[in-house]
Design a protein around this motif. Structure first.
Motif, PDB file in Angstrom:
ATOM      1  N   ALA A  72     -15.331 -38.022  14.411  1.00  0.00           N
ATOM      2  CA  ALA A  72     -14.097 -38.786  14.597  1.00  0.00           C
ATOM      3  C   ALA A  72     -14.211 -39.765  15.762  1.00  0.00           C
ATOM      4  O   ALA A  72     -13.506 -40.770  15.799  1.00  0.00           O
ATOM      5  CB  ALA A  72     -12.918 -37.840  14.813  1.00  0.00           C
ATOM      6  N   ALA A  73     -15.116 -39.495  16.708  1.00  0.00           N
ATOM      7  CA  ALA A  73     -15.299 -40.370  17.863  1.00  0.00           C
ATOM      8  C   ALA A  73     -16.110 -41.616  17.519  1.00  0.00           C
ATOM      9  O   ALA A  73     -16.120 -42.572  18.295  1.00  0.00           O
ATOM     10  CB  ALA A  73     -15.986 -39.600  18.988  1.00  0.00           C
ATOM     11  N   GLY A  74     -16.785 -41.612  16.367  1.00  0.00           N
ATOM     12  CA  GLY A  74     -17.604 -42.758  15.974  1.00  0.00           C
ATOM     13  C   GLY A  74     -16.829 -43.778  15.176  1.00  0.00           C
ATOM     14  O   GLY A  74     -15.814 -43.466  14.555  1.00  0.00           O
ATOM     15  N   ASP A  75     -17.310 -45.015  15.185  1.00  0.00           N
ATOM     16  CA  ASP A  75     -16.717 -46.097  14.405  1.00  0.00           C
ATOM     17  C   ASP A  75     -16.901 -45.784  12.923  1.00  0.00           C
ATOM     18  O   ASP A  75     -18.033 -45.714  12.436  1.00  0.00           O
ATOM     19  CB  ASP A  75     -17.401 -47.414  14.771  1.00  0.00           C
ATOM     20  N   ALA A  76     -15.813 -45.598  12.201  1.00  0.00           N
ATOM     21  CA  ALA A  76     -15.860 -45.219  10.783  1.00  0.00           C
ATOM     22  C   ALA A  76     -16.630 -46.238   9.948  1.00  0.00           C
ATOM     23  O   ALA A  76     -17.222 -45.884   8.934  1.00  0.00           O
ATOM     24  CB  ALA A  76     -14.451 -45.043  10.226  1.00  0.00           C
ATOM     25  N   GLU A  77     -16.650 -47.490  10.371  1.00  0.00           N
ATOM     26  CA  GLU A  77     -17.386 -48.525   9.638  1.00  0.00           C
ATOM     27  C   GLU A  77     -18.896 -48.358   9.783  1.00  0.00           C
ATOM     28  O   GLU A  77     -19.657 -48.854   8.975  1.00  0.00           O
ATOM     29  CB  GLU A  77     -16.968 -49.920  10.122  1.00  0.00           C
ATOM     30  N   GLN A  78     -19.346 -47.682  10.837  1.00  0.00           N
ATOM     31  CA  GLN A  78     -20.780 -47.481  11.074  1.00  0.00           C
ATOM     32  C   GLN A  78     -21.295 -46.160  10.518  1.00  0.00           C
ATOM     33  O   GLN A  78     -22.495 -46.003  10.332  1.00  0.00           O
ATOM     34  CB  GLN A  78     -21.098 -47.554  12.563  1.00  0.00           C
ATOM     35  N   ILE A  79     -20.418 -45.211  10.292  1.00  0.00           N
ATOM     36  CA  ILE A  79     -20.842 -43.905   9.780  1.00  0.00           C
ATOM     37  C   ILE A  79     -21.033 -44.020   8.274  1.00  0.00           C
ATOM     38  O   ILE A  79     -20.103 -44.373   7.554  1.00  0.00           O
ATOM     39  CB  ILE A  79     -19.823 -42.804  10.128  1.00  0.00           C
ATOM     40  N   PRO A  80     -22.235 -43.724   7.787  1.00  0.00           N
ATOM     41  CA  PRO A  80     -22.478 -43.860   6.340  1.00  0.00           C
ATOM     42  C   PRO A  80     -21.822 -42.734   5.557  1.00  0.00           C
ATOM     43  O   PRO A  80     -21.355 -41.742   6.128  1.00  0.00           O
ATOM     44  CB  PRO A  80     -24.002 -43.758   6.242  1.00  0.00           C
ATOM     45  N   MET A  81     -21.806 -42.893   4.234  1.00  0.00           N
ATOM     46  CA  MET A  81     -21.329 -41.808   3.379  1.00  0.00           C
ATOM     47  C   MET A  81     -22.247 -40.613   3.616  1.00  0.00           C
ATOM     48  O   MET A  81     -23.470 -40.751   3.618  1.00  0.00           O
ATOM     49  CB  MET A  81     -21.393 -42.219   1.913  1.00  0.00           C
TER      50      MET A  81
END
Length: 196
Positions: A72-81
């Motif tokens: 949750a602390a990471g940028d959702a756009e950078q976290i892959p599926m």
């Protein structure tokens, strides 16, 4: 006709090899583990869904709940599926087993009590976050040092993680391998979550 077939085969071979070498790899040195020591990947392909939704809420204090906080602390756009639950035996995150422990962490499964991994569903995307519970808090520092020394940031096909961060708090060890900026975000999420 033979020349045409040979030319097409040559073009396909060149294209296949170019796919593996199109992005220059950067080998950033890792830092030694400490109670909060980061080390330092190209941005992964964006996804609107960073992870499969759990069938039920993670138990507070569990590795799954901690992983939820870290991601949750990471940028959702950078976290892959992430690897889907149907490929993880129904689990939201990949359980670390005898078969996949050395691949994910560089250490054997008997070195820790429990572990999970959040892995990209596409193996050409360098993204891996592993959380493990050491057999005891006293063993966590040595486990973190061994993971730091042995985890392979080039475990994916044709790509390498730009950053490898290994850290621990109490009996919990985290390994983050991904792009440098995302790794720092996830590490900040870990340090905030274990400070609570």
């Amino acid at each position: 006709m033979k020349k045409l077939a040979l030319t097409l085969a040559l073009i396909m071979a060149v294209a296949a090899f170019a796919g593996c070498s199109s992005a220059p790899s950067s080998s950033a040195p890792s830092s030694a583990p400490s109670s909060s020591a980061p080390a330092s990947e190209p941005a992964s392909e964006p996804s609107s869904e960073p992870a499969s939704e759990p069938a039920s809420e993670a138990e507070p204090g569990s590795l799954e709940a901690l992983m939820d906080q870290v991601l949750a602390a990471g940028d959702a756009e950078q976290i892959p599926m992430l690897m889907p639950a149907d490929l993880n035996g129904g689990a939201k995150y990949t359980p670390l087993t005898e078969e996949n422990s050395e691949y994910n962490l560089g250490v054997t499964r008997d070195r820790y009590a429990d572990g999970i991994a959040a892995e990209a569903a596409m193996t050409s995307v360098p993204f891996s976050v592993c959380l493990v519970k050491a057999n005891s808090a006293e063993e966590a520092e040595q486990l973190a040092a061994d993971i730091e020394a042995n985890a392979d940031p080039r475990k994916w096909i044709c790509v390498e993680a730009e950053s490898k961060i290994v850290d621990f708090s109490g009996d919990t060890v985290i390994l983050i391998m991904t792009s440098a900026d995302l790794a720092e975000q996830l590490h900040s999420g870990f340090t905030a979550a274990v400070a609570e």
